[in-house]
Design a protein around this motif. Structure first.
Motif, PDB file in Angstrom:
ATOM      1  N   PHE A  41      51.017  21.662  12.627  1.00 12.44           N
ATOM      2  CA  PHE A  41      49.615  21.246  12.645  1.00 12.44           C
ATOM      3  C   PHE A  41      49.432  20.001  13.510  1.00 12.44           C
ATOM      4  O   PHE A  41      48.527  19.944  14.353  1.00 12.44           O
ATOM      5  CB  PHE A  41      49.139  20.964  11.219  1.00 12.44           C
ATOM      6  N   ASN A  42      50.289  19.002  13.337  1.00  9.89           N
ATOM      7  CA  ASN A  42      50.161  17.768  14.123  1.00  9.89           C
ATOM      8  C   ASN A  42      50.403  18.023  15.602  1.00  9.89           C
ATOM      9  O   ASN A  42      49.755  17.404  16.466  1.00  9.89           O
ATOM     10  CB  ASN A  42      51.118  16.702  13.593  1.00  9.89           C
ATOM     11  N   ALA A  43      51.332  18.928  15.925  1.00  3.40           N
ATOM     12  CA  ALA A  43      51.580  19.257  17.330  1.00  3.40           C
ATOM     13  C   ALA A  43      50.362  19.931  17.945  1.00  3.40           C
ATOM     14  O   ALA A  43      49.965  19.618  19.081  1.00  3.40           O
ATOM     15  CB  ALA A  43      52.812  20.157  17.439  1.00  3.40           C
ATOM     16  N   LEU A  44      49.741  20.858  17.194  1.00  3.57           N
ATOM     17  CA  LEU A  44      48.532  21.514  17.694  1.00  3.57           C
ATOM     18  C   LEU A  44      47.380  20.527  17.825  1.00  3.57           C
ATOM     19  O   LEU A  44      46.597  20.580  18.784  1.00  3.57           O
ATOM     20  CB  LEU A  44      48.132  22.647  16.753  1.00  3.57           C
ATOM     21  N   LEU A  45      47.279  19.625  16.868  1.00  2.37           N
ATOM     22  CA  LEU A  45      46.208  18.636  16.900  1.00  2.37           C
ATOM     23  C   LEU A  45      46.316  17.765  18.150  1.00  2.37           C
ATOM     24  O   LEU A  45      45.300  17.351  18.723  1.00  2.37           O
ATOM     25  CB  LEU A  45      46.284  17.757  15.643  1.00  2.37           C
ATOM     26  N   ALA A  46      47.551  17.507  18.601  1.00  2.30           N
ATOM     27  CA  ALA A  46      47.771  16.680  19.783  1.00  2.30           C
ATOM     28  C   ALA A  46      47.544  17.439  21.084  1.00  2.30           C
ATOM     29  O   ALA A  46      47.303  16.820  22.128  1.00  2.30           O
ATOM     30  CB  ALA A  46      49.189  16.119  19.762  1.00  2.30           C
ATOM     31  N   SER A  47      47.587  18.782  21.023  1.00  2.00           N
ATOM     32  CA  SER A  47      47.553  19.545  22.273  1.00  2.00           C
ATOM     33  C   SER A  47      46.361  20.494  22.399  1.00  2.00           C
ATOM     34  O   SER A  47      46.066  20.966  23.500  1.00  2.00           O
ATOM     35  CB  SER A  47      48.843  20.363  22.415  1.00  2.00           C
ATOM     36  N   ASP A  48      45.679  20.791  21.296  1.00  2.00           N
ATOM     37  CA  ASP A  48      44.645  21.819  21.299  1.00  2.00           C
ATOM     38  C   ASP A  48      43.278  21.189  21.037  1.00  2.00           C
ATOM     39  O   ASP A  48      42.978  20.754  19.915  1.00  2.00           O
ATOM     40  CB  ASP A  48      44.960  22.869  20.228  1.00  2.00           C
ATOM     41  N   ALA A  49      42.437  21.158  22.071  1.00  2.00           N
ATOM     42  CA  ALA A  49      41.116  20.535  21.939  1.00  2.00           C
ATOM     43  C   ALA A  49      40.243  21.292  20.945  1.00  2.00           C
ATOM     44  O   ALA A  49      39.411  20.684  20.248  1.00  2.00           O
ATOM     45  CB  ALA A  49      40.430  20.474  23.300  1.00  2.00           C
TER      46      ALA A  49
END
Length: 216
Positions: free
Chosen positions: A109-117
């Motif tokens: 989730f944190n990785a997606l939050l950092a990369s997915d607008a």
């Protein structure tokens, strides 16, 4: 929210986002009514997005009483604050009906939050909605009488065809069960609620007219 009242929160956009994610990112879990998805004060490692069902979100005070913040339906997310803050759960989420949810590890989730607008916009929109609805609910509870809140609750129950206990209704309205029962008797005396049970005893037009009078 178009009017003040009882709110069952749903988020179709979040449901659509989760449905299109690659399958390897997600797992699915189910809970029966009464089971806790997350517990206040516990550490968790997953983010949950409700796929089907209705839950209640509540906090247990030091005196042992529960205070229900809101009811969550499909598309609503929980565990995201714990993932962002790396902190224990601030409240309990408990299934009212059978519930199925997508689950995602905090790290994903944190990785997606950092990369997915797209996910960023959804999470920020969710947090903004919570803030607005908290303000509206606080205002409505100050302005509208308790009878109005109870009627809205019964309308939600009827529309969703789901049973809420007296304890849950009282905990959401911020009153004791004794106060709840007293208000119930007042509405029965006015022939608004059936003598037996919690069924509304008015036509929809009669109910709408009554609610408008509360707002006058």
């Amino acid at each position: 929210m178009s009017h003040p009242g009882i709110m069952l929160r749903t988020n179709p956009d979040f449901s659509a986002y989760m449905a299109q994610l690659p399958g390897h990112r997600l797992l699915s879990r189910s809970w029966s009514p009464g089971e806790a998805i997350v517990r206040q004060g516990a550490g968790i490692q997953q983010v949950y997005v409700i796929r089907e069902g209705i839950t209640k979100c509540y906090m247990r005070e030091d005196n042992g009483k529960d205070y229900i913040f809101e009811f969550l339906g499909p598309g609503e997310i929980t565990g995201e604050l714990e993932a962002i803050r790396n902190a224990p759960c601030i409240c309990t989420i408990e299934a009212i009906t059978p519930v199925t949810a997508w689950t995602m590890p905090h790290s994903d989730f944190n990785a997606l939050l950092a990369s997915d607008a797209s996910l960023n916009r959804l999470v920020m929109g969710e947090l903004a909605t919570r803030l607005v609805q908290t303000c509206v609910r606080t205002s409505y509870q100050q302005v509208y009488p308790l009878e109005y809140g109870l009627l809205r609750f019964l309308m939600l129950q009827e529309a969703q065809q789901v049973f809420f206990s007296k304890q849950d209704m009282a905990a959401y309205l911020g009153i004791t069960v004794r106060s709840f029962n007293r208000t119930l008797q007042q509405l029965r005396a006015k022939k608004v609620i059936a003598v037996d049970g919690l069924q509304l005893d008015l036509t929809r037009n009669e109910l709408d007219a009554l609610l408008r009078r509360f707002g006058d």
